[in-house]
Enzyme design. Structure first.
Site, PDB file in Angstrom:
ATOM      1  N   HIS A  57      27.679  35.594  41.045  1.00 22.95           N
ATOM      2  CA  HIS A  57      27.849  36.038  39.658  1.00 22.95           C
ATOM      3  C   HIS A  57      26.593  35.719  38.864  1.00 22.95           C
ATOM      4  CE1 HIS A  57      32.542  36.049  39.624  1.00 22.95           C
ATOM      5  NE2 HIS A  57      32.053  36.498  40.757  1.00 22.95           N
ATOM      6  N   GLU A  59      26.191  34.438  35.986  1.00 18.96           N
ATOM      7  CA  GLU A  59      26.207  33.126  35.339  1.00 18.96           C
ATOM      8  C   GLU A  59      25.809  32.024  36.318  1.00 18.96           C
ATOM      9  OE1 GLU A  59      29.685  35.498  33.492  1.00 18.96           O
ATOM     10  OE2 GLU A  59      28.772  35.277  35.465  1.00 18.96           O
ATOM     11  N   CYS A  87      34.204  34.121  34.371  1.00 21.09           N
ATOM     12  CA  CYS A  87      35.447  33.945  35.122  1.00 21.09           C
ATOM     13  C   CYS A  87      35.722  32.456  35.303  1.00 21.09           C
ATOM     14  CB  CYS A  87      35.340  34.645  36.475  1.00 21.09           C
ATOM     15  SG  CYS A  87      34.230  33.798  37.625  1.00 21.09           S
ATOM     16  N   CYS A  90      32.956  30.600  37.268  1.00 23.24           N
ATOM     17  CA  CYS A  90      31.791  30.373  36.409  1.00 23.24           C
ATOM     18  C   CYS A  90      32.104  29.345  35.328  1.00 23.24           C
ATOM     19  CB  CYS A  90      31.327  31.690  35.786  1.00 23.24           C
ATOM     20  SG  CYS A  90      30.719  32.864  37.012  1.00 23.24           S
TER      21      CYS A  90
END
Length: 152
Positions: A57, A59, A87, A90
């Site tokens: 991801h 992040e 999410c 993260c």
């Protein structure tokens, strides 16, 4: 944290997002930038689809880069700005990295994002960042287009 704190970053953030989005339409349009003391530190885009690795991801990638650049385990004093609400995976990384401010342009589905963390989780970490949702039509349109194309 309020919108006025984020507004100075938004035009450059969205310009960069447009450029990167145009180069990589096969990837989930999640884009993240990290700033410290009003200075740009790093940026990252999702690479989940390309790498076939669900942990890639934007992040997570940006946080790892920022830690390397700043030479610090904790990212106190930082702002994480991203296109989609982080999410739960993260969110855990954000909490453990002690990022005090998180702004996002599109909310996650109910129960799937950082804003839905339980009080028990927050209490166990004794830390929780300020969150700010700043909806933008551009972010919404990018995600809709990506998933519409994926289904066709």
């Amino acid at each position: 944290m309020d919108q006025n704190e984020i507004l100075p970053y938004l035009p450059e953030f969205l310009d960069r997002f447009r450029i990167l989005r145009g180069k990589n339409t096969e990837e989930i349009p999640s884009f993240t930038r990290i700033y410290r003391d009003s200075k740009f530190v790093c940026e990252a885009s999702n690479s989940v689809e390309v790498s076939e690795d669900a942990s890639k991801h934007s992040e997570i990638i940006a946080i790892a880069k920022a830690k390397e650049i700043l030479g610090d385990r904790y990212l106190s004093g930082c702002l994480l700005l991203t296109t989609l609400e982080p999410c739960l995976m993260c969110a855990g990384t954000i909490l453990l990295s002690r990022i005090p401010k998180v702004a996002y342009l599109l909310p996650a589905k109910q129960g799937e994002g950082i804003s839905s963390l339980s009080f028990e989780t927050i209490y166990s970490r004794n830390f929780f960042p300020e969150l700010l949702l700043m909806r933008t039509q551009e972010s919404l349109d990018s995600f809709r287009e990506f998933f519409r194309n994926k289904r066709n």
